[in-house]
Enzyme design. Structure first.
Site, short mmCIF file in Angstrom:
data_model
loop_
_atom_site.label_atom_id
_atom_site.label_comp_id
_atom_site.label_asym_id
_atom_site.label_seq_id
_atom_site.Cartn_x
_atom_site.Cartn_y
_atom_site.Cartn_z
N GLY A 102 55.91 3.47 31.41
CA GLY A 102 56.60 3.83 32.65
C GLY A 102 56.17 2.98 33.82
O GLY A 102 56.96 2.75 34.73
N PHE A 103 54.93 2.51 33.79
CA PHE A 103 54.47 1.66 34.88
C PHE A 103 54.96 0.23 34.70
O PHE A 103 55.61 -0.33 35.58
CB PHE A 103 52.94 1.69 34.99
CG PHE A 103 52.41 0.87 36.14
CD1 PHE A 103 52.35 1.42 37.41
CD2 PHE A 103 51.99 -0.44 35.96
CE1 PHE A 103 51.91 0.67 38.49
CE2 PHE A 103 51.54 -1.20 37.02
CZ PHE A 103 51.50 -0.64 38.30
N ASP A 104 54.65 -0.35 33.56
CA ASP A 104 55.02 -1.75 33.30
C ASP A 104 56.16 -1.77 32.29
O ASP A 104 55.95 -1.96 31.10
CB ASP A 104 53.80 -2.51 32.78
CG ASP A 104 54.06 -4.00 32.62
OD1 ASP A 104 55.11 -4.49 33.08
OD2 ASP A 104 53.20 -4.68 32.02
N LYS A 105 57.36 -1.61 32.76
CA LYS A 105 58.52 -1.47 31.87
C LYS A 105 58.89 -2.77 31.18
O LYS A 105 59.43 -2.76 30.07
CB LYS A 105 59.72 -0.93 32.65
CG LYS A 105 59.49 0.45 33.27
CD LYS A 105 60.68 0.86 34.13
CE LYS A 105 60.41 2.18 34.83
NZ LYS A 105 60.28 3.30 33.88
N ASN A 150 60.43 11.89 38.73
CA ASN A 150 61.21 10.66 38.58
C ASN A 150 62.42 10.90 37.68
O ASN A 150 62.37 11.73 36.77
CB ASN A 150 60.34 9.52 38.04
CG ASN A 150 60.36 9.43 36.54
OD1 ASN A 150 61.27 8.85 35.95
ND2 ASN A 150 59.37 10.03 35.89
N MET A 152 64.13 7.85 36.58
CA MET A 152 64.37 6.41 36.51
C MET A 152 65.47 6.05 35.52
O MET A 152 66.32 5.22 35.80
CB MET A 152 63.09 5.67 36.16
CG MET A 152 61.92 5.92 37.12
SD MET A 152 62.24 5.39 38.80
CE MET A 152 62.15 3.62 38.62
N GLY A 153 65.42 6.65 34.32
CA GLY A 153 66.47 6.39 33.35
C GLY A 153 66.27 5.12 32.54
O GLY A 153 67.24 4.42 32.22
N PHE A 154 65.04 4.82 32.17
CA PHE A 154 64.75 3.65 31.32
C PHE A 154 65.30 2.36 31.91
O PHE A 154 65.93 1.55 31.20
CB PHE A 154 65.32 3.84 29.91
CG PHE A 154 64.64 4.88 29.06
CD1 PHE A 154 63.42 5.43 29.42
CD2 PHE A 154 65.24 5.31 27.88
CE1 PHE A 154 62.81 6.39 28.62
CE2 PHE A 154 64.63 6.26 27.08
CZ PHE A 154 63.42 6.81 27.44
N SER A 218 62.09 11.60 27.03
CA SER A 218 62.38 11.48 28.45
C SER A 218 63.53 12.40 28.81
O SER A 218 64.53 12.46 28.09
CB SER A 218 62.75 10.04 28.80
OG SER A 218 63.26 9.97 30.12
N ASN A 220 65.50 11.89 31.27
CA ASN A 220 66.36 11.16 32.20
C ASN A 220 67.43 10.30 31.54
O ASN A 220 68.16 9.60 32.22
CB ASN A 220 65.48 10.27 33.10
CG ASN A 220 64.48 11.09 33.89
OD1 ASN A 220 64.80 12.16 34.38
ND2 ASN A 220 63.24 10.61 33.97
N THR A 221 67.53 10.36 30.21
CA THR A 221 68.63 9.74 29.47
C THR A 221 69.41 10.86 28.81
O THR A 221 68.85 11.60 27.99
CB THR A 221 68.12 8.76 28.41
OG1 THR A 221 67.45 7.67 29.06
CG2 THR A 221 69.26 8.21 27.57
N LYS A 257 56.40 10.12 20.87
CA LYS A 257 56.09 10.76 22.15
C LYS A 257 57.00 11.95 22.34
O LYS A 257 58.23 11.81 22.30
CB LYS A 257 56.25 9.77 23.30
CG LYS A 257 55.76 10.32 24.64
CD LYS A 257 55.65 9.23 25.70
CE LYS A 257 55.01 9.76 26.98
NZ LYS A 257 54.77 8.69 27.96
N THR A 285 51.75 14.59 26.54
CA THR A 285 53.19 14.79 26.49
C THR A 285 53.87 13.88 27.52
O THR A 285 53.21 13.27 28.36
CB THR A 285 53.55 16.23 26.84
OG1 THR A 285 53.11 16.50 28.19
CG2 THR A 285 52.89 17.22 25.92
N ASN A 286 55.20 13.89 27.47
CA ASN A 286 56.02 13.24 28.48
C ASN A 286 56.10 14.14 29.72
O ASN A 286 55.38 15.14 29.82
CB ASN A 286 57.42 12.97 27.91
CG ASN A 286 58.07 11.71 28.47
OD1 ASN A 286 57.97 11.44 29.67
ND2 ASN A 286 58.71 10.94 27.62
N GLY A 335 48.76 14.92 33.91
CA GLY A 335 47.98 15.62 34.92
C GLY A 335 46.53 15.22 35.04
O GLY A 335 45.73 15.96 35.62
#
Length: 380
Positions: A102-105, A150, A152-154, A218, A220-221, A257, A285-286, A335
């Protein structure tokens, strides 16, 4: 940090002192302390996603400045030279703390991860097709709760572009830390065609990965989480496991995941499929679609991460560990904002942990502080 402070700090690190995590390191002017007091307030005045992109760019720049990067890599290895590395799914990790997907896509920044104290890094989520992600704004901070939502949606450049970038970076066998590659379904791909979509990403990226992660969790998709249903999951994991076996000696460890929103019956079904196809581990987890406590009235869609997820993700880890008799390696995520939170997940049964939202609130060298705190705990 002035020169005398650096010298004293270096000596403490060589002696195994826990100064990086305790107040005496803060008093000497640690980077994390400076981040929280000076840099974070400036970043938090910016749009969340713009601040994130600046962070990725800064990390990528560090990766390109070889002299500075190498000094920091040596600095962060000093406290761990007396401890055995963590071993999981056939890989060795210099410490238990990783950077979550998620940080470095797009695999731009990960070469600097070891210099920041990480013991592994996971890039992505990468999809077979490049895609812009969901409309902006799509990332929201909640500083009082140390949380992030977030959607973001990949957003990523796609598997082919990411593979081309990885081909120009440090290859397998020459890295200081393992590199995980997290893959997901392209948004435009119909759910019935998801297997082919994942297989395309797998074929393009497996050569560059130390381990691969299938992200089916995720929020978000649209429809992605349906891939956690037992029948669809069996089809997906079976196909990827078969493609992996065809690689022979080039087989890569495979992990799944999962979402924190599965009930225990659903987790049991997921574990059954993982066992059936010989997956090497699980990431728990996600982000969550739940809105606990102060988030009950928050109308922003997306996945909630950060401190509010801490207890529930730990409960899921504990359940998986007990259900598998501790035989399935678990990467615990969710967390972690201090060493106690990381230790909870290890005590619950995790083999490794990952952070992302915690780094937003604690600074770029948060992983080093966590790893040092965990090493001190192990020594005691």
């Amino acid at each position: 940090m002035h020169l005398v402070g650096v010298k004293k700090l270096f000596q403490k690190w060589r002696n195994g002192d826990s100064c990086i995590f305790e107040s005496d390191f803060q008093a000497s002017g640690s980077m994390d302390f400076l981040y929280e007091k000076l840099l974070r307030p400036l970043l938090f005045k910016q749009d969340s996603e713009k601040a994130h992109e600046r962070g990725v760019s800064a990390m990528a720049l560090l990766g390109r400045i070889a002299p500075v990067r190498k000094v920091l890599e040596s600095w962060h290895r000093l406290p761990f030279d007396r401890f055995d590395p963590v071993e999981a799914f056939g890989l060795k990790f210099p410490n238990a703390v990783g950077l979550a997907a998620g940080f470095d896509k797009n695999a731009r920044a990960w070469p600097a991860a070891a210099a920041m104290g990480f013991g592994h890094v996971e890039i992505g989520t990468v999809t077979a097709l490049g895609q812009p992600g969901n409309p902006q704004p799509r990332m929201f901070r909640f500083p009082e709760q140390e949380a992030v939502i977030n959607r973001m949606g990949f957003n990523n450049e796609g598997a082919e572009a990411v593979a081309a970038r990885l081909a120009q970076q440090s290859p397998r066998g020459q890295r200081l830390i393992p590199l995980g590659v997290n893959i997901g379904k392209s948004k435009v791909t119909e759910l019935d065609d998801a297997v082919a979509d994942y297989l395309k990403s797998f074929a393009l990226l497996a050569d560059y990965a130390d381990y691969l992660v299938l992200n089916v969790s995720s929020p978000n998709t649209p429809g992605l989480r349906e891939l956690q249903d037992q029948d669809r999951l069996r089809e997906l994991l079976g196909a990827v496991a078969a493609a992996n076996l065809e690689r022979g000696e080039g087989r890569r460890p495979l992990l799944l995941k999962i979402a924190p929103d599965l009930n225990y019956r659903q987790i049991d079904e997921v574990l059954e499929v993982i066992t059936e196809f010989g997956f090497d581990g699980i990431i728990a987890t996600n982000t969550t679609v739940a809105r606990p406590g102060p988030f009950a009235g928050v109308n922003e869609a997306g996945g909630l991460s950060g401190a509010p997820l801490r207890d529930h993700s730990t409960q899921v880890i504990n359940y998986i560990s007990r259900a598998t008799g501790g035989r399935l390696p678990i990467i615990g995520v969710g967390g972690i904002t201090d060493a106690a939170g990381a230790a909870e997940k290890l005590d619950a049964g995790a083999t490794l942990v990952q952070v992302y939202s915690g780094m937003i609130y604690r600074g770029p060298f948060f992983a080093a502080a966590l790893a040092k705190g965990l090493a001190d705990r192990q020594r005691r």
